[in-house]
Scaffold this motif. Structure first.
Motif, PDB file in Angstrom:
ATOM      1  N   ALA A  50       0.836  -1.208   0.000  1.00 33.51           N
ATOM      2  CA  ALA A  50       0.000   0.000   0.000  1.00 33.51           C
ATOM      3  C   ALA A  50       0.872   1.260   0.000  1.00 33.51           C
ATOM      4  O   ALA A  50       0.599   2.211  -0.733  1.00 33.51           O
ATOM      5  N   ALA A  51       1.915   1.257   0.817  1.00 24.91           N
ATOM      6  CA  ALA A  51       2.822   2.411   0.863  1.00 24.91           C
ATOM      7  C   ALA A  51       3.523   2.580  -0.475  1.00 24.91           C
ATOM      8  O   ALA A  51       3.642   3.693  -0.993  1.00 24.91           O
ATOM      9  N   ALA A  52       3.978   1.482  -1.068  1.00 28.43           N
ATOM     10  CA  ALA A  52       4.665   1.554  -2.364  1.00 28.43           C
ATOM     11  C   ALA A  52       3.714   2.024  -3.454  1.00 28.43           C
ATOM     12  O   ALA A  52       4.102   2.794  -4.332  1.00 28.43           O
ATOM     13  N   ARG A  57       7.632   8.558  -2.051  1.00 28.47           N
ATOM     14  CA  ARG A  57       7.740   9.303  -0.777  1.00 28.47           C
ATOM     15  C   ARG A  57       7.038   8.542   0.358  1.00 28.47           C
ATOM     16  O   ARG A  57       7.573   8.429   1.457  1.00 28.47           O
ATOM     17  N   GLN A  58       5.857   7.999   0.077  1.00 30.47           N
ATOM     18  CA  GLN A  58       5.122   7.270   1.114  1.00 30.47           C
ATOM     19  C   GLN A  58       5.853   5.991   1.503  1.00 30.47           C
ATOM     20  O   GLN A  58       5.865   5.609   2.673  1.00 30.47           O
ATOM     21  N   LEU A  59       6.469   5.330   0.529  1.00 26.10           N
ATOM     22  CA  LEU A  59       7.231   4.123   0.835  1.00 26.10           C
ATOM     23  C   LEU A  59       8.411   4.462   1.737  1.00 26.10           C
ATOM     24  O   LEU A  59       8.648   3.787   2.745  1.00 26.10           O
ATOM     25  N   VAL A  60       9.149   5.503   1.413  1.00 27.43           N
ATOM     26  CA  VAL A  60      10.293   5.906   2.233  1.00 27.43           C
ATOM     27  C   VAL A  60       9.822   6.303   3.629  1.00 27.43           C
ATOM     28  O   VAL A  60      10.444   5.926   4.630  1.00 27.43           O
ATOM     29  N   GLU A  61       8.722   7.029   3.728  1.00 29.38           N
ATOM     30  CA  GLU A  61       8.196   7.401   5.048  1.00 29.38           C
ATOM     31  C   GLU A  61       7.818   6.170   5.856  1.00 29.38           C
ATOM     32  O   GLU A  61       8.083   6.093   7.054  1.00 29.38           O
ATOM     33  N   PHE A  62       7.197   5.194   5.206  1.00 30.67           N
ATOM     34  CA  PHE A  62       6.848   3.944   5.897  1.00 30.67           C
ATOM     35  C   PHE A  62       8.111   3.261   6.417  1.00 30.67           C
ATOM     36  O   PHE A  62       8.167   2.831   7.570  1.00 30.67           O
ATOM     37  N   LEU A  63       9.125   3.165   5.564  1.00 30.96           N
ATOM     38  CA  LEU A  63      10.370   2.505   5.970  1.00 30.96           C
ATOM     39  C   LEU A  63      11.064   3.269   7.081  1.00 30.96           C
ATOM     40  O   LEU A  63      11.657   2.669   7.990  1.00 30.96           O
ATOM     41  N   GLN A  64      10.996   4.596   7.072  1.00 28.02           N
ATOM     42  CA  GLN A  64      11.616   5.395   8.122  1.00 28.02           C
ATOM     43  C   GLN A  64      10.965   5.158   9.474  1.00 28.02           C
ATOM     44  O   GLN A  64      11.611   5.270  10.506  1.00 28.02           O
ATOM     45  N   GLN A  65       9.702   4.803   9.467  1.00 29.83           N
ATOM     46  CA  GLN A  65       8.970   4.542  10.708  1.00 29.83           C
ATOM     47  C   GLN A  65       9.097   3.087  11.171  1.00 29.83           C
ATOM     48  O   GLN A  65       8.640   2.746  12.249  1.00 29.83           O
ATOM     49  N   SER A  66       9.714   2.262  10.357  1.00 29.55           N
ATOM     50  CA  SER A  66       9.811   0.828  10.655  1.00 29.55           C
ATOM     51  C   SER A  66      11.042   0.525  11.504  1.00 29.55           C
ATOM     52  O   SER A  66      12.067   1.188  11.397  1.00 29.55           O
ATOM     53  N   ASP A  81      19.646   2.231   6.620  1.00 32.86           N
ATOM     54  CA  ASP A  81      18.954   3.322   7.302  1.00 32.86           C
ATOM     55  C   ASP A  81      18.211   4.130   6.247  1.00 32.86           C
ATOM     56  O   ASP A  81      18.842   4.819   5.439  1.00 32.86           O
ATOM     57  N   PRO A  82      16.873   4.064   6.228  1.00 29.46           N
ATOM     58  CA  PRO A  82      16.120   4.767   5.189  1.00 29.46           C
ATOM     59  C   PRO A  82      16.226   6.290   5.276  1.00 29.46           C
ATOM     60  O   PRO A  82      15.805   6.993   4.376  1.00 29.46           O
ATOM     61  N   ARG A  83      16.821   6.799   6.355  1.00 27.99           N
ATOM     62  CA  ARG A  83      17.004   8.238   6.480  1.00 27.99           C
ATOM     63  C   ARG A  83      18.251   8.722   5.745  1.00 27.99           C
ATOM     64  O   ARG A  83      18.391   9.900   5.459  1.00 27.99           O
TER      65      ARG A  83
END
Length: 110
Positions: A50-52, A57-66, A81-83
């Motif tokens: 869903a994020a992808a 941008r949404q995928l990266v944000e999801f990964l940053q929160q994981s 590190d997705p950041r």
């Protein structure tokens, strides 16, 4: 007859595997008319897809929160590190494959 398949995450080669889940669903379909699946790994896959699907941008944000455990379960290296703006080539390839719909490493997906 209705069956429920409830699984805990299974691991293969350091990443989450849906192999056990798929095998249990197939077995359930042999004996039941319908099968309800409760799987942490499948749910994670749905969330990542869903994020992808919503965009890079949404995928990266999801990964940053994981958590690092979730990132490793998706096939990223332990130091990913997705950041960071300079991911390792293997992790960059992994990002690309997730963005195109291959949530779990294909050799581990049944």
């Amino acid at each position: 007859m209705h069956a429920a398949v409830v699984t805990s995450p299974s691991w293969a080669g350091g990443a989450l595997s849906l192999g056990t889940d798929v095998s249990l669903v197939k077995a359930g379909l042999l004996y039941a008319d319908t099968v309800e699946v409760h799987s942490c790994a499948a749910r994670l896959g749905e969330e990542v897809r869903a994020a992808a699907g919503a965009g890079h941008r949404q995928l990266v944000e999801f990964l940053q929160q994981s958590s690092s455990l979730v990132l490793q379960s998706l096939g990223f290296s332990s130091d990913f590190d997705p950041r960071r703006t300079d991911p390792a080539p293997g992790d960059l390839d992994r990002l690309d494959s997730i963005a195109t719909g291959a949530v779990f490493p294909s050799s581990r997906e049944a």
